[in-house]
Every structure is written in structure tokens, then in C-alpha cells.
Design a protein around this motif. Structure first.
Motif, PDB file in Angstrom:
ATOM      1  N   ASP A 105       0.833  -1.106  -0.048  1.00 30.33           N
ATOM      2  CA  ASP A 105       0.048   0.376   0.463  1.00 30.33           C
ATOM      3  C   ASP A 105       0.918   1.281  -0.276  1.00 30.33           C
ATOM      4  N   MET A 110       1.027   3.140  -5.118  1.00 30.52           N
ATOM      5  CA  MET A 110       0.053   2.683  -4.925  1.00 30.52           C
ATOM      6  C   MET A 110      -0.169   4.240  -3.944  1.00 30.52           C
ATOM      7  N   ARG A 310      -8.204   4.117  21.067  1.00 27.67           N
ATOM      8  CA  ARG A 310      -6.692   4.148  20.493  1.00 27.67           C
ATOM      9  C   ARG A 310      -6.359   5.149  19.824  1.00 27.67           C
TER      10      ARG A 310
HETATM   11  C1  GRG Z   1      -1.590  -3.527  -1.626  1.00 25.24           C
HETATM   12  C2  GRG Z   1      -3.528  -5.283  -1.659  1.00 25.24           C
HETATM   13  C3  GRG Z   1      -2.629  -4.410  -0.972  1.00 25.24           C
HETATM   14  C4  GRG Z   1      -4.073  -3.908   0.084  1.00 25.24           C
HETATM   15  C5  GRG Z   1      -3.941  -3.199   0.657  1.00 25.24           C
HETATM   16  C6  GRG Z   1      -5.446  -2.828   3.943  1.00 25.24           C
HETATM   17  C7  GRG Z   1      -4.534  -1.631   3.304  1.00 25.24           C
HETATM   18  C8  GRG Z   1      -4.995  -2.924   1.555  1.00 25.24           C
HETATM   19  C9  GRG Z   1      -3.441  -1.311   2.406  1.00 25.24           C
HETATM   20  C10 GRG Z   1      -3.623  -0.496   4.002  1.00 25.24           C
HETATM   21  C11 GRG Z   1      -4.109   1.186   4.221  1.00 25.24           C
HETATM   22  C12 GRG Z   1      -4.341   1.747   5.397  1.00 25.24           C
HETATM   23  C13 GRG Z   1      -3.548   2.773   6.089  1.00 25.24           C
HETATM   24  C14 GRG Z   1      -6.041   1.746   5.912  1.00 25.24           C
HETATM   25  C15 GRG Z   1      -6.708   1.712   7.035  1.00 25.24           C
HETATM   26  C16 GRG Z   1      -6.922   0.676   8.345  1.00 25.24           C
HETATM   27  C17 GRG Z   1      -5.145  -0.021   8.171  1.00 25.24           C
HETATM   28  C18 GRG Z   1      -5.130  -1.501   7.256  1.00 25.24           C
HETATM   29  C19 GRG Z   1      -4.692   0.545   9.464  1.00 25.24           C
HETATM   30  C20 GRG Z   1      -3.581  -0.051   9.568  1.00 25.24           C
HETATM   31  O1  GRG Z   1      -3.489  -0.591  10.564  1.00 25.24           O
HETATM   32  P1  GRG Z   1      -3.122  -1.455  12.031  1.00 25.24           P
HETATM   33  O2  GRG Z   1      -3.881   0.200  12.739  1.00 25.24           O
HETATM   34  O3  GRG Z   1      -1.355  -0.951  11.340  1.00 25.24           O
HETATM   35  O4  GRG Z   1      -3.473  -2.424  12.580  1.00 25.24           O
HETATM   36  P2  GRG Z   1      -0.598  -1.497  12.647  1.00 25.24           P
HETATM   37  O5  GRG Z   1       0.425  -0.333  12.297  1.00 25.24           O
HETATM   38  O6  GRG Z   1      -1.087  -1.499  14.621  1.00 25.24           O
HETATM   39  O7  GRG Z   1      -0.701  -3.100  12.322  1.00 25.24           O
END
Ligand code: GRG
Length: 312
Positions: A105, A110, A310
Motif C-alpha cells: 500500500d 499506490m 486508540r
Molecule cells: C496492497 C493488496 C494491498 C492491499 C492494501 C489494508 C490495505 C490494503 C491498505 C492499508 C491502508 C490503510 C492504512 C488502511 C487503513 C486501515 C489499516 C489497515 C490501518 C493499519 O492497521 P493497524 O492500525 O496497523 O492495525 P498497525 O500499524 O498497528 O499494524
């Protein structure tokens, strides 16, 4: 005071204290320590891999994640009556997938993000090709971890269900399609479209985490259905909370990338107050699903609150 009196006083204080006080902070710390240790061990077992690849995988796996998905799997298993140890290996496969998704991501193609969790993203700390390949390896190794665990513990039938859960949540039926929707311009026009995107992009893996923990613990159909409903509601609330944190610049990611790119988020579509109100409503609904479990669901109940309280 005589030492025997002191002793009596201590015992008296212990007896008058509540029999059991659950502290989420302690719970999260203890389960995170178990997950970290299992992740560390799993990386050791991966050798001989290319040293640069292993180093890059380790960089992102140990970049400060909360371990929410493995902890949800563990808490779901505990709600059903199993121990954390029993589900630890399948639980870390979830963190491998989550970590790969964040690495990809962040790539220039991306989000083109330079920072995550307050440190440089993997392609900045290493290089783009290594980041792509580390993501590929984490994705593949997640299934390797599951398959080896199944063979080593003679639980092949269970593992085929776990693979189904993990693959459908993270592949074309789930997270990857969510990401494709998220990259589209214009973005979702309304809350219904945004919810559908979130359900795929982040909700599916959160639901799979709970289901994988429950399946490993031998949940009944009723328990599994109840936990799935809980996870669906928590998953959406998690994303709303993430949008709120992101817009307040508290995640250690680049500053409010979503707003800069004209992306639609909950706070952008309905405002911060209404977003927070909806997240709270979802969490209350999620918690009320857990009544059938009693005290064993205490971690899941507290995690639900944590998801919207959080600060990172
Ligand atoms: C690239 C195939 C592909 C998918 C990416 C999940 C995702 C799809 C991208 C993440 C983008 C993002 C920041 C989405 C918001 C929700 C999220 C997954 C936040 C991060 O998760 P936490 O808070 O992370 O559990 P930590 O840092 O605690 O591991």
C-alpha cells in the motif's frame, strides 16, 4: 507493625479485592509479547532465505504494529475456550498478510507514502524492488506457515478451512479488490459505497482473524456466526477510527494523505463528530453480540472499545 499483622493486612486486602479484574493493557501486552516471539521464531525458521529479503521482512514485521489481527484471533479462540498457545501459529499468518498489505500500500504505485508508524516505509528504508519482493514473500509465507502447522499437528482438514478464510479475505474476493476500489477516481460517492470498500479492504481480514481463531478453537456454528457479526461491526468501526486518526495526523503516516489526494473518508463525507458517533454505535452493537459467551469474551469486549479509543 508486627510482621504477622502486616501479613494479615495484605491477605485481608487481597480478599476484599475483586476476584478478577481484567486489564486490557496487560492483556494486550501479554498477547503482543507472545505474537512477537512467535513472529521472531518464524523468521528464524525461514532461513536460508536471501539475507536482504529476510532483513526487509523483519524490518516491516517489527516496525511497531499493534498486532491487532493476531490478538483478535487469540481473543476469539479464548472466548470459545481454547488457549492462546493453541492458535498462535495461525494467528501470526494474519500478521504476515497484514504487513505485506501495508508494504505494498505504501509503494509509489499506490499511496507513495514515505513514513509509516513514525519510521520510513520499507521502499524508503531499502528500495522499491526489495519492498515489492518482501511483500510477495510475506504473502506467500503466510500460507506456508499455515500449511506447515497443519501437517505438523495433523490438522490438515482444519487448515484447508483456514486457508479458505485467509485467501478469500485477502485475495480478489476481499482486500485486493478493496484496494482496487480505493485507487479508483472518483472515489466512493456516499457512505454506502465507502462502507462496501472498507468491508473488502480492511473488514475482511479483521473478520477472518476472528473466524480463524474461533475455527482453531472448535467453535460451534452459532458461536462462529456470532463472532463473525461482532467482527464485521468492529471492522467497520476500526476503519472509521483510522480515518479519524489519519485526519488528525496521529498514525505516524504521512500527514493526512487522504485529504491531500481528494480521497473520500468518513470525516470528509459526514464530519468528525458524526463519524465518531457512528463508530461508537457500531462498537456497542458489536459488544451486544457477545452475550452468549459470558466472561470468556471479556478480551473481545475490551478490544472493541480499544478499537475506537486508540491513539495510533
Ligand atoms: C496492497 C493488496 C494491498 C492491499 C492494501 C489494508 C490495505 C490494503 C491498505 C492499508 C491502508 C490503510 C492504512 C488502511 C487503513 C486501515 C489499516 C489497515 C490501518 C493499519 O492497521 P493497524 O492500525 O496497523 O492495525 P498497525 O500499524 O498497528 O499494524
Amino acid at each position: 507493625m508486627k510482621s504477622s499483622d502486616k501479613k494479615k493486612q495484605t491477605v485481608g486486602a487481597q480478599l476484599s479485592a475483586p476476584l478478577h479484574t481484567f486489564r486490557l493493557e496487560d492483556y494486550l501486552a501479554s498477547r503482543k509479547a507472545m505474537v512477537d516471539e512467535a513472529l521472531d521464531k518464524s523468521l528464524g525458521e525461514r532461513s536460508p532465505g536471501h539475507p536482504k529479503l529476510i532483513k526487509a521482512m523483519r524490518y516491516s514485521l517489527f516496525a511497531g504494529g499493534k498486532r491487532l489481527r493476531p490478538i483478535l484471533a487469540i481473543a476469539a479462540a479464548e472466548a470459545v475456550g481454547a488457549s492462546a498457545e493453541e492458535v498462535l501459529t495461525p494467528a501470526i499468518a494474519l500478521e504476515y498478510i497484514h504487513t505485506y498489505s501495508l508494504i505494498h500500500d505504501d509503494l509509489p504505485a499506490m499511496d507513495n507514502a514515505e513514513m509509516r508508524r513514525g519510521i520510513p516505509t520499507l521502499h524508503k528504508a531499502f528500495d522499491e524492488a526489495t519492498a515489492i519482493l518482501a511483500g510477495d514473500a510475506l504473502l506467500t509465507e503466510a500460507f506456508n506457515i499455515l500449511a506447515r502447522w497443519g501437517v505438523e499437528n495433523a490438522r490438515e482438514a482444519l487448515v484447508s478451512n483456514l486457508v479458505f478464510e485467509l485467501a478469500s479475505a485477502s485475495g480478489a474476493e476481499g482486500m485486493v479488490s478493496g484496494q482496487v476500489y480505493d485507487l479508483e477516481t472518483p472515489g466512493p460517492a456516499d457512505i454506502a459505497a465507502l462502507d462496501a470498500l472498507h468491508r473488502l479492504k480492511t473488514g475482511a481480514l479483521i473478520k477472518a482473524s476472528v473466524r480463524i481463531g474461533a475455527l482453531c478453537a472448535g467453535a460451534t456454528k452459532k458461536q462462529l456466526d456470532t463472532l463473525s457479526k461482532y467482527a464485521g461491526l468492529v471492522g467497520l468501526a476500526f476503519q472509521i477510527a483510522d480515518d479519524l486518526l489519519d485526519s488528525a495526523d496521529m498514525t505516524g503516516k504521512d500527514k493526512d494523505l487522504d485529504a491531500q489526494r481528494g480521497k473520500k473518508t468518513y470525516p470528509i463525507l459526514i464530519g468528525r463528530d458524526e463519524s465518531a458517533r457512528r463508530a461508537g454505535e457500531l462498537i456497542e452493537a458489536a459488544k451486544s453480540e457477545l452475550k452468549i459467551f459470558g466472561a470468556t469474551a471479556e478480551p473481545l469486549l475490551s478490544i472493541a472499545d480499544f478499537v475506537i479509543e486508540r491513539q495510533s
